[in-house]
Write a protein that holds these residues in place. Structure first.
Motif, mmCIF file in Angstrom:
data_model
loop_
_atom_site.group_PDB
_atom_site.id
_atom_site.type_symbol
_atom_site.label_atom_id
_atom_site.label_comp_id
_atom_site.label_asym_id
_atom_site.label_seq_id
_atom_site.Cartn_x
_atom_site.Cartn_y
_atom_site.Cartn_z
ATOM 1 N N ALA A 1 0.838 -1.200 0.000
ATOM 2 C CA ALA A 1 0.000 0.000 0.000
ATOM 3 C C ALA A 1 0.874 1.252 0.000
ATOM 4 O O ALA A 1 0.603 2.229 -0.724
ATOM 5 C CB ALA A 1 -0.929 -0.013 1.216
ATOM 6 N N LEU A 2 1.933 1.207 0.797
ATOM 7 C CA LEU A 2 2.853 2.350 0.863
ATOM 8 C C LEU A 2 3.503 2.587 -0.499
ATOM 9 O O LEU A 2 3.627 3.741 -0.949
ATOM 10 C CB LEU A 2 3.913 2.064 1.935
ATOM 11 C CG LEU A 2 4.800 3.211 2.396
ATOM 12 C CD1 LEU A 2 5.352 2.910 3.791
ATOM 13 C CD2 LEU A 2 5.960 3.464 1.458
ATOM 14 N N ALA A 3 3.890 1.511 -1.182
ATOM 15 C CA ALA A 3 4.506 1.656 -2.502
ATOM 16 C C ALA A 3 3.520 2.242 -3.504
ATOM 17 O O ALA A 3 3.894 3.051 -4.369
ATOM 18 C CB ALA A 3 5.019 0.299 -2.987
ATOM 19 N N LEU A 4 2.249 1.838 -3.428
ATOM 20 C CA LEU A 4 1.229 2.385 -4.324
ATOM 21 C C LEU A 4 1.053 3.885 -4.109
ATOM 22 O O LEU A 4 0.916 4.660 -5.062
ATOM 23 C CB LEU A 4 -0.104 1.661 -4.098
ATOM 24 C CG LEU A 4 -0.189 0.221 -4.605
ATOM 25 C CD1 LEU A 4 -1.453 -0.454 -4.057
ATOM 26 C CD2 LEU A 4 -0.209 0.192 -6.128
ATOM 27 N N ILE A 5 1.062 4.300 -2.841
ATOM 28 C CA ILE A 5 0.928 5.726 -2.540
ATOM 29 C C ILE A 5 2.141 6.485 -3.068
ATOM 30 O O ILE A 5 2.016 7.555 -3.678
ATOM 31 C CB ILE A 5 0.775 5.940 -1.020
ATOM 32 C CG1 ILE A 5 -0.508 5.286 -0.510
ATOM 33 C CG2 ILE A 5 0.774 7.427 -0.690
ATOM 34 C CD1 ILE A 5 -0.597 5.228 1.015
ATOM 35 N N SER A 6 3.308 5.911 -2.858
ATOM 36 C CA SER A 6 4.529 6.603 -3.282
ATOM 37 C C SER A 6 4.586 6.761 -4.794
ATOM 38 O O SER A 6 5.187 7.714 -5.306
ATOM 39 C CB SER A 6 5.759 5.845 -2.787
ATOM 40 O OG SER A 6 5.917 4.626 -3.491
ATOM 41 N N ALA A 7 3.952 5.838 -5.535
ATOM 42 C CA ALA A 7 3.983 5.905 -7.002
ATOM 43 C C ALA A 7 3.350 7.190 -7.505
ATOM 44 O O ALA A 7 3.720 7.693 -8.576
ATOM 45 C CB ALA A 7 3.271 4.697 -7.608
ATOM 46 N N THR A 8 2.406 7.749 -6.758
ATOM 47 C CA THR A 8 1.755 8.994 -7.187
ATOM 48 C C THR A 8 2.223 10.209 -6.379
ATOM 49 O O THR A 8 2.270 11.314 -6.899
ATOM 50 C CB THR A 8 0.226 8.880 -7.053
ATOM 51 O OG1 THR A 8 -0.116 8.590 -5.688
ATOM 52 C CG2 THR A 8 -0.321 7.786 -7.943
ATOM 53 N N ASP A 9 2.583 10.008 -5.110
ATOM 54 C CA ASP A 9 2.856 11.149 -4.231
ATOM 55 C C ASP A 9 4.331 11.409 -3.953
ATOM 56 O O ASP A 9 4.692 12.503 -3.527
ATOM 57 C CB ASP A 9 2.142 10.948 -2.885
ATOM 58 C CG ASP A 9 0.648 11.174 -2.987
ATOM 59 O OD1 ASP A 9 0.128 11.128 -4.117
ATOM 60 O OD2 ASP A 9 -0.018 11.375 -1.953
ATOM 61 N N PHE A 10 5.180 10.404 -4.146
ATOM 62 C CA PHE A 10 6.592 10.576 -3.797
ATOM 63 C C PHE A 10 7.390 11.084 -4.997
ATOM 64 O O PHE A 10 7.205 10.578 -6.116
ATOM 65 C CB PHE A 10 7.176 9.234 -3.332
ATOM 66 C CG PHE A 10 8.657 9.273 -3.056
ATOM 67 C CD1 PHE A 10 9.129 9.797 -1.869
ATOM 68 C CD2 PHE A 10 9.574 8.801 -3.992
ATOM 69 C CE1 PHE A 10 10.491 9.836 -1.610
ATOM 70 C CE2 PHE A 10 10.934 8.839 -3.747
ATOM 71 C CZ PHE A 10 11.393 9.358 -2.545
ATOM 72 N N PRO A 11 8.271 12.054 -4.809
ATOM 73 C CA PRO A 11 8.549 12.757 -3.550
ATOM 74 C C PRO A 11 7.771 14.055 -3.395
ATOM 75 O O PRO A 11 7.703 14.619 -2.315
ATOM 76 C CB PRO A 11 10.038 13.041 -3.650
ATOM 77 C CG PRO A 11 10.265 13.249 -5.116
ATOM 78 C CD PRO A 11 9.292 12.339 -5.838
ATOM 79 N N GLY A 12 7.166 14.544 -4.503
ATOM 80 C CA GLY A 12 6.578 15.885 -4.487
ATOM 81 C C GLY A 12 5.562 16.104 -3.394
ATOM 82 O O GLY A 12 5.603 17.121 -2.676
ATOM 83 N N GLN A 13 4.610 15.177 -3.246
ATOM 84 C CA GLN A 13 3.549 15.355 -2.255
ATOM 85 C C GLN A 13 3.815 14.574 -0.964
ATOM 86 O O GLN A 13 2.961 14.505 -0.092
ATOM 87 C CB GLN A 13 2.214 14.901 -2.863
ATOM 88 C CG GLN A 13 1.805 15.691 -4.103
ATOM 89 C CD GLN A 13 0.567 15.121 -4.747
ATOM 90 O OE1 GLN A 13 -0.492 15.016 -4.122
ATOM 91 N NE2 GLN A 13 0.671 14.734 -6.020
ATOM 92 N N TRP A 14 5.001 13.985 -0.896
ATOM 93 C CA TRP A 14 5.346 13.231 0.316
ATOM 94 C C TRP A 14 6.833 13.391 0.606
ATOM 95 O O TRP A 14 7.590 12.427 0.635
ATOM 96 C CB TRP A 14 5.005 11.765 0.116
ATOM 97 C CG TRP A 14 4.851 10.968 1.387
ATOM 98 C CD1 TRP A 14 5.057 11.396 2.661
ATOM 99 C CD2 TRP A 14 4.487 9.587 1.483
ATOM 100 N NE1 TRP A 14 4.833 10.389 3.560
ATOM 101 C CE2 TRP A 14 4.474 9.260 2.865
ATOM 102 C CE3 TRP A 14 4.179 8.605 0.557
ATOM 103 C CZ2 TRP A 14 4.152 7.983 3.318
ATOM 104 C CZ3 TRP A 14 3.855 7.344 1.006
ATOM 105 C CH2 TRP A 14 3.842 7.029 2.358
ATOM 106 N N PRO A 15 7.275 14.613 0.848
ATOM 107 C CA PRO A 15 8.721 14.861 1.029
ATOM 108 C C PRO A 15 9.284 14.266 2.306
ATOM 109 O O PRO A 15 10.501 14.148 2.449
ATOM 110 C CB PRO A 15 8.803 16.398 1.041
ATOM 111 C CG PRO A 15 7.447 16.846 1.488
ATOM 112 C CD PRO A 15 6.477 15.851 0.927
#
Length: 960
Positions: free
Chosen positions: A114-128
């Protein structure tokens, strides 16, 4: 919504009673669309006193919830897709790392995904904060390798996407950020962990340490997948020293007693082999000084690796590295004849030999055996890698490697000849060696396309392959029959036509072989052979197959009853190919074939499992309909009688994988069959307009085509049944989507083509309003092109005056604004003969009949110029796939899976116009009798004036 409620609901999802289980599943689907759900599920996953089974179910649910609801998608047709609120996203991102590390292993794995799925869209810009938090967790973990490995597993999942990412400035900016934050801590962790491993700790301590090393190696691979970062280049000696040490590391205490389970030491070595293979492929110059050391390391490794299944990945990775080196400029490392001989004897031959595990796979799991063995497989097995090594060496050292391998082939064949029953494995190895030595180039479509001229493939075929195929099915080794069939398939372009025609009855007989591998390879061989073309023309004709056609069909359908071949995709693909190959000559057998196919379809609809088999099954149905009904539409009644019961069952039971196929074949039947339509068709029509069907993206193209077929054949009944508002609702839904707006225009074009204009007129202001609103809010090139063609069709069918009147009801003068602001540019994007014809006729009428356009000479001239440019523009390269070139099944995806045999034949909505160029010139010539056009035409570029003169000469008219 609280966690305790969710505990009860998730508990019900495990109920053996389908009623409560479905009720719980439906509750979760609805709850997932409500604010607060994400937070509640995260709370439940973190609930330490909840049963682990419930926490695991919640973690899986969280992963899927994130996958489908973290961000909006253009594929959403409903326009109501729920997206997790930003406040809940923030809560998840604040807690997910800690949650993942504190969870039990099975739960941890799901949360990590789940964390990897979130990072695919949000990392790093929206999850610094993610990467700094991961590094901090490792730094504060001390020697707690459960935490360290949890973090590294997550990081590995996050960074894997870099391996396949397209190069871009955005990607390199992101990578630079990751390098800055991660490379130094990762290197220090590796050195710190290696220091502990060097103390030779107890196995239970060493194992998690080596897991850590492997994860670091996998992250190293991901981060080096594009260009060599300076952060790695500056410390390359340190990394290579670590890799060298681990390739030579041994720890007998960590060996696995289970011969199927890979040891952690071997997993580390495999990862390092993949890393050094990446470097020799991408960073040859920087890696050159280390190459000799690693070639020796891998050579020594392969000398020690046994033949147990748990070392397969390591052996394959090591051989792949040597293969890459021998294909590079450093192939001179292997140039000595003694070295080549040693490679063949010590690496190639042992890894080509059939093992007990291979025999078990051949007998017990034909699907996996074929997946690993057959051409086009991407499975890196020992045998495949050994063959690739031979091919690489042959390309660099053709004479010496051919001599070395040929000697072994001769010895192996002699061993087989001395005792065929006992030494069949020797011939199997010999055949593999010959194929590896001979094939210099190959494609999935043609088999071998270039061969080693030093090998007499014809003699080998006649002496050792043809006898295996020609022998009785019960005679000899099943393995060797499979090898021979695979050989024929591989060299199908080189085997003379008459030799294969002579073998065809024997290949057909092998379809009845009890071995699933043998009859699968026989089907594959026949199917591939029927595809062979010589200088673009099919090598074989139906007459070549006619003598064995009846036993061919009998054995193909009969083979589904053998062993575990009930859903054998190779058999079904061969049936599909035979139907396509025979064409109209299949007609006498079509009903019989379709009846058997229907029985198979009814059975497989109960539990669809094999996407390829099912696709070829429906392709066969479509092929039988095409070749039986196209020239005899009355045959449709027979096929409808066979197909409607299983189709109705599929739609009633909502077998979502099959629905698009059913809609395509229904469209095909409806387009072919004569009027009047049977009542069953009209009974089916209202449910097709159900919104839930149109919300599934994969249904849309097939449903649009089916809707078009109904409008063509039953437009009067649709209007009198008051279904037009629902159809326009579908049009509105489609045009709101960037992914499907063009399909909305397909519906609209069909309405204009077949409905009386007085029926559609009351709805046109609303239609124009929708289109203009979409133009303002989300203008795309595809939308503009579709609108341009639609207006051309409207003008062609109903005339410029009706078009002007219709558009003016939205706003007076709107059409000329549209013409100048949108349509002139749109004409520049039109391609395809039918679209060009529609636009030439429609806009040609506007040029000669639209008063406002005639008064604006600059716009009139620009329109004529754009039309002639469009007509002179060459067609895009490439064309439609030939129906006999249906190749790989697409499998189940969210996207639409086209049935090639059910492809729609484009109809001409302006059939009364034969030549659009002559039509344009004739209209302009008539107009020139009322007003002179020469001054405007003379403003066109010279090449367009010349083209226009050519049109006029062909039409026999003159423009004054």
């Amino acid at each position: 919504m609280d966690a305790s409620t969710l505990v009860n609901v998730f508990t019900q999802t495990f109920s053996v009673d389908p009623g409560p289980r479905k009720q719980a599943e439906d509750y979760l689907k609805q709850a997932a669309l409500q604010p607060g759900y994400t937070t509640a599920v995260v709370t439940l996953v973190a609930k330490a006193d909840a049963p682990e089974q419930i926490r695991l179910a919640a973690a899986v649910n969280l992963k899927n919830h994130v996958k489908f609801h973290w961000s909006a998608s253009e594929e959403d047709l409903s326009g109501q897709k729920f997206v997790i609120p930003d406040s809940e996203k923030a809560t998840v991102k604040e807690n997910v790392v800690g949650l993942m590390l504190a969870a039990p292993p099975l739960v941890q794995a799901q949360v990590s995904e789940a964390l990897a799925l979130i990072s695919a869209t949000d990392f790093p810009g929206q999850w610094p904060t993610l990467l700094p938090e991961l590094v901090a967790r490792v730094n504060s973990a001390g020697n707690d390798y459960a935490v360290i490995n949890g973090v590294l597993t997550t990081a590995n999942s996050i960074f894997k996407r870099y391996r396949v990412a397209f190069r871009s400035d955005e990607l390199y900016t992101e990578l630079k950020y990751v390098f800055t934050e991660l490379v130094v801590p990762m290197k220090e962790l590796m050195k710190r962990t290696s220091a502990v491993i060097a103390t030779n700790p107890a196995p239970e301590v060493a194992k998690p340490l080596l897991v850590c090393i492997r994860l670091i190696c996998r992250i190293f691979y991901s981060l080096n997948s594009h260009e060599l970062p300076e952060e790695f280049e500056d410390t390359l000696a340190e990394w290579m020293a670590e890799f060298h040490n681990y390739l030579n590391y041994e720890n007998d205490a960590l060996k696995e007693s289970d011969m199927e389970k890979e040891s952690v030491v071997d997993m580390v070595k495999t990862a390092i082999c993949e890393n050094i293979n990446l470097y020799i492929e991408k960073f040859e110059e920087e890696f050159e000084s280390y190459l000799g050391t690693f070639v020796q390391d891998v050579w020594n490794l392969l000398m020690k690796v046994g033949l147990a299944p748990n070392t397969d990945r390591l052996a394959a990775a090591g051989i792949r590295f040597l293969t890459t080196v021998c294909k590079s400029v450093h192939s001179e490392l292997f140039k000595e004849e003694a070295t080549l001989k040693n490679i063949v004897e010590s690496i190639v031959i042992p890894n080509l030999q059939i093992r007990e595990e291979d025999e078990e796979l051949f007998d017990m799991n034909h699907v996996e055996y074929i997946r690993r063995d057959i051409e086009g497989s991407d499975s890196d097995t020992r045998r495949r890698m050994a063959c690739e090594l031979v091919k690489g060496l042959t390309a660099k050292f053709p004479q010496p490697i051919t001599t070395a391998v040929s000697g072994h082939v001769t010895s192996l064949l002699a061993m087989y000849a001395a005792d065929p029953a006992t030494n069949w494995k020797a011939k199997d190895c010999a055949i593999y060696l010959v194929v590896a030595l001979t094939v210099r180039g190959a494609t999935s479509a043609k088999g071998a396309t270039a061969v080693n001229s030093l090998v007499n493939i014809g003699d080998f075929f006649s002496a050792h392959i043809q006898p295996e195929v020609m022998a009785a099915p019960s005679q000899g080794s099943a393995f060797l029959k499979a090898d021979a069939l695979k050989f024929v398939t591989t060299f199908r372009s080189q085997i003379p036509k008459d030799m294969f025609v002579a073998m065809l009855p024997n290949c057909v007989a092998l379809l009845a072989h009890e071995s699933s591998v043998v009859h699968s390879y026989a089907a594959h061989c026949i199917e591939r052979m029927l595809m062979v073309r010589d200088e673009g023309q099919p090598r074989f004709a139906p007459a070549n197959v006619a003598p064995v056609f009846t036993p061919l069909l009998t054995h193909l359908f009969g083979a589904f009853q053998l062993g575990d071949s009930a859903e054998n995709e190779y058999l079904m693909k061969c049936i599909m190919r035979v139907v396509s190959f025979m064409g109209p000559e299949i007609k006498p057998f079509a009903t019989q074939c379709q009846a058997q196919i229907v029985n198979m379809l009814t059975e497989v609809a109960k539990n669809p499992r094999n996407p390829s088999y099912n696709h070829y099954l429906f392709e066969t149905v479509a092929g039988l309909v095409k070749h039986s009904c196209s020239n005899d539409p009355n045959q449709c009644t027979t096929f409808e009688g066979l197909l409607f019961p299983p189709f109705q069952h599929i739609l009633e039971m909502d077998v979502t994988e099959f629905a698009p196929y059913v809609f395509q074949i229904l469209s095909q039947l409806l387009e072919i069959r004569p009027l009047p339509l049977p009542p069953a068709y009209m009974a089916l029509f209202p449910p097709l307009l159900s919104p839930v069907l149109w919300e599934r993206s994969g249904n849309v193209p097939a449903l649009v085509r089916l809707l078009q077929a109904y409008l063509q054949k039953a437009h009067s009944a649709i209007v009198t049944g008051n279904h037009l508002p629902a159809i326009l609702g579908v049009f509105q839904k489609l045009t709101a989507s960037k992914a499907h707006d063009h399909e909305g225009f397909y519906v609209l074009n069909t309405l204009v083509e077949f409905l009386d204009p007085t029926v559609l007129a009351p709805y046109m202001p609303g239609i124009w309003g929708l289109l203009f609103t979409r133009l303002q809010s989300s203008k795309t090139p595809k939308l503009v092109r579709s609108l341009t063609v639609f207006i051309g069709l409207f003008a062609s069918k109903h005339g410029p005056a009706a078009l002007e009147e219709s558009v003016s009801k939205v706003q007076p003068g709107m059409f000329m604004m549209l013409m100048q602001g949108v349509l002139l540019g749109g004409l520049g994007t039109v391609h395809g003969d039918m679209e060009k014809k529609i636009c030439t006729v429609g806009y040609g009428k506007l040029l000669s009949e639209h008063p406002a356009l005639l008064q604006k000479q600059d716009v009139w001239g620009k329109t004529l110029q754009t039309l002639v440019e469009m007509l002179e523009r060459p067609a895009p390269e490439g064309g439609d796939d030939l129906d006999d070139e249906v190749d790989e099944a697409p499998g189940y995806t969210a996207a639409f899976a086209q049935l090639h045999h059910s492809s729609k034949v484009d109809s001409d909505p302006i059939v009364e116009v034969k030549d659009p160029k002559q039509f344009l010139c004739s209209n302009l010539a008539q107009l020139s009798t009322r007003q002179t056009l020469t001054p405007v035409i003379q403003t066109l570029p010279p090449e367009l004036q010349h083209a226009l003169i050519g049109y006029c000469q062909a039409a026999g008219v003159t423009i004054a």
